[in-house]
Write an enzyme that holds these catalytic residues in place. Structure first.
Site, PDB file in Angstrom:
ATOM      1  N   GLU A 252      94.934  24.112 -59.984  1.00 58.41           N
ATOM      2  CA  GLU A 252      96.017  23.982 -60.949  1.00 58.41           C
ATOM      3  C   GLU A 252      97.288  23.874 -60.103  1.00 58.41           C
ATOM      4  OE1 GLU A 252      97.346  26.688 -64.632  1.00 58.41           O
ATOM      5  OE2 GLU A 252      95.404  27.188 -63.776  1.00 58.41           O
TER       6      GLU A 252
ATOM      7  N   ARG B 152      83.999  35.207 -55.141  1.00 52.96           N
ATOM      8  CA  ARG B 152      85.320  34.970 -54.566  1.00 52.96           C
ATOM      9  C   ARG B 152      85.396  35.538 -53.163  1.00 52.96           C
ATOM     10  NH1 ARG B 152      89.131  33.746 -58.567  1.00 52.96           N
ATOM     11  NH2 ARG B 152      90.982  34.015 -57.303  1.00 52.96           N
TER      12      ARG B 152
ATOM     13  N   LYS C  29      98.078  34.469 -56.591  1.00 51.81           N
ATOM     14  CA  LYS C  29      99.297  33.662 -56.545  1.00 51.81           C
ATOM     15  C   LYS C  29     100.498  34.469 -57.022  1.00 51.81           C
ATOM     16  CE  LYS C  29      97.173  29.240 -57.613  1.00 51.81           C
ATOM     17  NZ  LYS C  29      96.784  28.481 -58.800  1.00 51.81           N
TER      18      LYS C  29
HETATM   19  P1  ATP Z   1      94.926  32.513 -58.327  1.00 49.01           P
HETATM   20  O1  ATP Z   1      94.041  33.561 -58.930  1.00 49.01           O
HETATM   21  O2  ATP Z   1      95.442  32.858 -56.976  1.00 49.01           O
HETATM   22  O3  ATP Z   1      96.004  32.046 -59.242  1.00 49.01           O
HETATM   23  P2  ATP Z   1      93.250  30.413 -59.216  1.00 49.01           P
HETATM   24  O4  ATP Z   1      91.802  30.571 -59.132  1.00 49.01           O
HETATM   25  O5  ATP Z   1      93.845  30.633 -60.542  1.00 49.01           O
HETATM   26  O6  ATP Z   1      93.957  31.278 -58.089  1.00 49.01           O
HETATM   27  P3  ATP Z   1      93.164  27.560 -59.101  1.00 49.01           P
HETATM   28  O7  ATP Z   1      94.217  26.593 -58.732  1.00 49.01           O
HETATM   29  O8  ATP Z   1      92.641  27.532 -60.476  1.00 49.01           O
HETATM   30  O9  ATP Z   1      93.741  28.989 -58.741  1.00 49.01           O
HETATM   31  O10 ATP Z   1      91.959  27.490 -58.073  1.00 49.01           O
HETATM   32  C1  ATP Z   1      91.369  26.296 -57.647  1.00 49.01           C
HETATM   33  C2  ATP Z   1      89.982  26.582 -57.164  1.00 49.01           C
HETATM   34  O11 ATP Z   1      89.997  27.529 -56.100  1.00 49.01           O
HETATM   35  C3  ATP Z   1      89.119  27.167 -58.263  1.00 49.01           C
HETATM   36  O12 ATP Z   1      87.898  26.452 -58.271  1.00 49.01           O
HETATM   37  C4  ATP Z   1      88.923  28.588 -57.865  1.00 49.01           C
HETATM   38  O13 ATP Z   1      87.696  29.081 -58.292  1.00 49.01           O
HETATM   39  C5  ATP Z   1      89.027  28.522 -56.347  1.00 49.01           C
HETATM   40  N1  ATP Z   1      89.475  29.801 -55.808  1.00 49.01           N
HETATM   41  C6  ATP Z   1      90.647  30.419 -56.047  1.00 49.01           C
HETATM   42  N2  ATP Z   1      90.695  31.609 -55.415  1.00 49.01           N
HETATM   43  C7  ATP Z   1      89.520  31.749 -54.747  1.00 49.01           C
HETATM   44  C8  ATP Z   1      88.948  32.767 -53.907  1.00 49.01           C
HETATM   45  N3  ATP Z   1      89.615  33.888 -53.627  1.00 49.01           N
HETATM   46  N4  ATP Z   1      87.721  32.551 -53.387  1.00 49.01           N
HETATM   47  C9  ATP Z   1      87.063  31.418 -53.645  1.00 49.01           C
HETATM   48  N5  ATP Z   1      87.528  30.430 -54.430  1.00 49.01           N
HETATM   49  C10 ATP Z   1      88.744  30.579 -54.983  1.00 49.01           C
HETATM   50 MG    MG Z   2      92.828  29.254 -62.076  1.00 48.50          MG
END
Ligand code: ATP
Ligand code: MG
Length: 599
Positions: A62, A297, A307
């Site tokens: 995103e 994760r 984030k």
């Molecule tokens: P945040 O929780 O930091 O806002 P998010 O998962 O909401 O991160 P996205 O932009 O939706 O952020 O993430 C893009 C991709 O990265 C998704 O497929 C998500 O599952 C993966 N991802 C995010 N954080 C992790 C993590 N700590 N370990 C593995 N994959 C991750």
């Molecule tokens: Mg997300």
């Protein structure tokens, strides 16, 4: 410098995702399916050629913030699997939420994925996509679901909907609007689209099962009214799809085979399958359909991967910005000096598992050392400079201004890197902790009466020191031992137990940022703790160091091993001709204690 070893090519350990892909490839699950060269519906792909990609994965960020180490893990996993199995990985901006997305983040994500060493161009096509380009299809699919009696417009208030959803022990109750005919629902949905209803006044819901044990199947909302300007589609839409509806469709339009996400989406998988099966039955989506797989994760000790919390660090100026070298963002890691290969090695080493994992930060440092050990040029640096005066210099060399030329290989295993040249002079710089007036047991470096070798230089015998009024040592004195120069026949005539690094009068003065962990606790935000209470006050110590003269020519982002001190990088923003600025990436070892080394 030779090209770094291709970390993409290293053999990788088995994990459940690799097993699934191998099983699918053996079974020919995706063999012969068509791909039209761009995303699209069933008809679009039916007209396409057989897909040259054996599998398709995607990384779907995103664009609402900077990528961090957890995202890097996901990038390496998805692009890595595609690479390893003859597939293609798409970079897809999941920009269906109109509120939070910005071009700045899109550009930063593109740059970060490239920097990590991955590319979405394959088979003559760019596979960079925007989910918002699929809004038309998503709307059409919603109308098709309504027509099939699989979706309805619900006019209950948000509060009523929440109350009627039930909970883990209580089944939900059906909305009074659930029994509307497809024609009524279609008319209402079109009114929603045409802006005839207020934000939040009604939603479109999938019609599944209000008594399902999986709450996500209790008629989930799939469209909402939201008057917001979208960065791509402007004011074209005042209704927007929910993430759980949009994401499976995005995967299917792009013909993703293996849709890999983190564990928290496990409960969404039944809806993912429900939706895609129905849309395929309705002739809108091509089969075989994508399948969702969840992995744990990645969390890393001493950093945070949220984030929101990273934003707080930036906004409260606890760090200097998103690319502060202490930030676990991709840009922070880059500025710190981490190599893409080290990050990929960390990601590959952690594989994929069905539980969330906590990785020791030290593992990332170890990957960095493993990458740089064989390739980073060596240099001598004195981080806490103390003058060492060789009082018999003129006696030995005829003049106090004599400079004795010294040389060392730029890298011990790479003769082709050539030699470093520097001069030994009457006064040189040594590290303050290489001198002890009263040596502790086992101390083999400078103390009165002891002989040490100045690495690549000569043996000196310490005679004493000078101090200021406060008792702080200001200068160490020694006598140079004639005919002991490294590389000459006399070098071994005088045995010493200690060898120390030094910089001569020809060295340069530089700013060196000694970075360390930002937090003192391995899980800074554990249990709701305010992470500001466990900040490491010594996470950045700035020193004026002395470096051997050759480092004046270092390029930005060039990495070195400063002998006995660790790995350092020329800062990519601040370093330049006449203003050398280096960042410490990592020390040589965990808890490294400087000690004797052979020349
Ligand atoms: P945040 O929780 O930091 O806002 P998010 O998962 O909401 O991160 P996205 O932009 O939706 O952020 O993430 C893009 C991709 O990265 C998704 O497929 C998500 O599952 C993966 N991802 C995010 N954080 C992790 C993590 N700590 N370990 C593995 N994959 C991750
Ligand atoms: Mg997300």
């Amino acid at each position: 410098m030779p090209a770094p070893a291709d970390a993409h090519a290293a053999p990788k350990a088995a994990n459940f995702l690799r097993s699934i892909i191998e099983r699918d490839l053996d079974a020919g699950t995706y063999q012969g399916r068509a791909f039209a060269g761009s995303p699209g519906d069933a008809a679009h792909h039916a007209a396409g050629a057989p897909d040259p990609a054996k599998i398709r994965t995607r990384f779907p960020p995103e664009p609402n913030g900077y990528l961090h180490i957890g995202h890097a893990k996901s990038i390496c996993l998805n692009f890595g699997l595609a690479h390893d199995y003859g597939g293609v990985c798409h970079l897809r901006f999941d920009d269906t939420n109109p509120e939070k997305e910005e071009q700045e983040y899109v550009d930063a994500i593109v740059e970060a994925v490239h920097w990590l060493g991955f590319d979405w161009n394959a088979n003559g096509t760019s596979h960079l996509f925007y989910a918002s380009d699929y809004f038309d299809f998503m709307y059409r699919a919603a109308e098709a679901l309504i027509g099939a009696g699989l979706a309805y417009v619900d006019e209950q208030s948000a509060e009523e909907m929440r109350a009627s959803r039930g909970d883990f022990t209580t089944p939900g109750t059906e909305s009074p609007f659930r029994g509307r005919t497809p024609a009524e629902n279609l008319a209402r949905f079109r009114e929603m689209r045409d802006g005839l209803h207020a934000d939040g006044s009604m939603v479109l819901r999938a019609k599944i099962d209000m008594a399902s044990p999986n709450i996500n199947l209790r008629d989930p909302t799939i469209y909402r009214i939201r008057r917001a300007t979208h960065h791509n589609t402007g004011d074209t839409w005042c209704i927007y799809p929910m993430y759980t509806y949009a994401h499976p469709i995005e995967d299917a339009l792009e013909r993703i085979t293996h849709s890999i996400c983190t564990l928290e989406f496990e409960d969404q998988r039944p809806f993912y399958d429900w939706l895609l099966e129905h849309l395929a039955d309705l002739g809108l989506l091509a089969r075989p359909l994508p399948r969702q797989y969840e992995f744990g994760r990645l969390n890393m000790t001493y950093v945070m991967t949220s984030k929101r919390k990273l934003r707080q660090l930036v906004e409260e100026k606890i760090v200097a910005g998103w690319d502060d070298p202490r930030m676990p963002t991709v840009f922070g890691l880059r500025r710190r000096g981490y190599t893409p290969a080290a990050i990929r090695a960390m990601a590959d080493g952690t594989g994929a598992s069905k539980t969330n994992i906590w990785l020791e930060y030290a593992v990332l440092e170890q990957c960095l050392r493993a990458d740089l050990e064989g390739q980073a040029p060596r240099a001598m640096a004195v981080l806490d400079p103390l003058p060492l005066e060789l009082t018999n210099w003129a006696e030995v060399f005829g003049s106090d201004t004599h400079v004795e030329p010294c040389a060392a290989p730029a890298h011990p295993q790479h003769p082709e890197y050539g030699q470093r040249a520097f001069g030994l002079s009457r006064t040189v710089w040594v590290d303050r902790d290489d001198f002890a007036e009263a040596p502790p047991k086992g101390f083999h470096r400078l103390f009165p009466g002891n002989k040490v070798r100045l690495k690549y230089g000569m043996v000196v015998e310490c005679t004493g020191c000078e101090k200021d009024a406060g008792g702080r040592v200001t200068k160490v004195t020694a006598r140079v031992v004639p005919d002991t120069k490294s590389g000459t026949p006399g070098a071994d005539a005088v045995k010493v137990k200690g060898t120390i690094t030094w910089v001569g009068a020809d060295g340069i003065e530089a700013t060196v940022n000694l970075y360390d962990r930002l937090f003192t606790e391995p899980q800074p935000d554990a249990g709701g703790r305010d992470f500001r209470d466990v900040l490491n006050p010594a996470s950045l110590v700035v020193v004026r160091a002395r470096l051997e003269p050759g480092l004046a020519a270092a390029a930005r982002e060039q990495r070195f091993q400063f002998e006995r001190h660790g790995y350092f990088v020329a800062d990519r923003e601040l370093h330049g001709p006449g203003v050398p600025v280096f960042n410490r990436i990592a020390t040589l070892k965990d808890g490294f204690a400087p000690g004797a080394q052979a020349a």
